[in-house]
Design a protein around this motif. Sequence first.
Motif, PDB file in Angstrom:
ATOM      1  N   ASN A  71      35.321  41.253  58.237  1.00 19.66           N
ATOM      2  CA  ASN A  71      35.465  40.575  56.917  1.00 19.66           C
ATOM      3  C   ASN A  71      35.671  38.969  57.178  1.00 19.66           C
ATOM      4  OD1 ASN A  71      35.852  42.646  54.606  1.00 19.66           O
ATOM      5  ND2 ASN A  71      36.919  43.419  56.424  1.00 19.66           N
ATOM      6  N   CYS A  76      34.132  38.530  53.637  1.00 23.87           N
ATOM      7  CA  CYS A  76      34.808  39.479  52.700  1.00 23.87           C
ATOM      8  C   CYS A  76      33.960  39.829  51.677  1.00 23.87           C
ATOM      9  CB  CYS A  76      36.412  39.087  52.292  1.00 23.87           C
ATOM     10  SG  CYS A  76      37.146  40.722  51.739  1.00 23.87           S
ATOM     11  N   TRP A 101      36.053  49.839  53.908  1.00 23.46           N
ATOM     12  CA  TRP A 101      37.328  49.601  53.557  1.00 23.46           C
ATOM     13  C   TRP A 101      38.075  50.911  52.970  1.00 23.46           C
ATOM     14  CZ3 TRP A 101      40.708  46.184  53.585  1.00 23.46           C
ATOM     15  CH2 TRP A 101      40.574  44.740  54.044  1.00 23.46           C
TER      16      TRP A 101
END
Length: 199
Positions: A71, A76, A101
């Motif tokens: 990330n 991210c 995630w």
Amino acid sequence: MAVSISILAVIISLNLIAFVLAIGAESRRSTAKVVNDQYDERTYCVYDTDASTVYGLSAFGLLLISQMIVNGVTRCLCFGKGLVTGSCSATCAIILFIFSWLSFLGAEACLLAGSARNAYHTKYRGYFLKHDLSCATLRRGVFAAGAALTLLSLIGSVLYYWAHSRADTGGWEKHQNEGVGMTSASYPQQQQTGEFEKA
């Protein structure tokens, strides 16, 4: 942004080590037996090892570092220059981002909960005359679930990084800015040439 082989190697290595540690934690879960206290009529639990707690927490930390690297490199998916909207790679990047995630959070939850539960030891459980005493131990399969989710997190992270690299617009914007800069630099020279010709 092009795919970096070194970043892929680090991500894969960290996840595979975390997977091996999770498997080791599953195989080294604490076991206990009820032992009679020699000084009174009470009984207590004797546990053999806490190795799986250390393995589980180590896998937790390595998986966390791997996710931070992915990330951090891709910012991210929320920050940076963005992705090419409407492209198939951008859609795949978003789906794989969510998948990575979810699998990461599931793996971390299993590893942390398993480590905490495995470290929980009960000293005294009852009196000597009771025959239904049991010692608190971790259920089989918690670390195995964490290991399986670690592999899914590895697959999701690698595919997300690859899809994000394909959909990244950083190279296109840089090329466009360079073209605009070259055009604006040549415009004053043409204007000055025209003024000398009129003179």
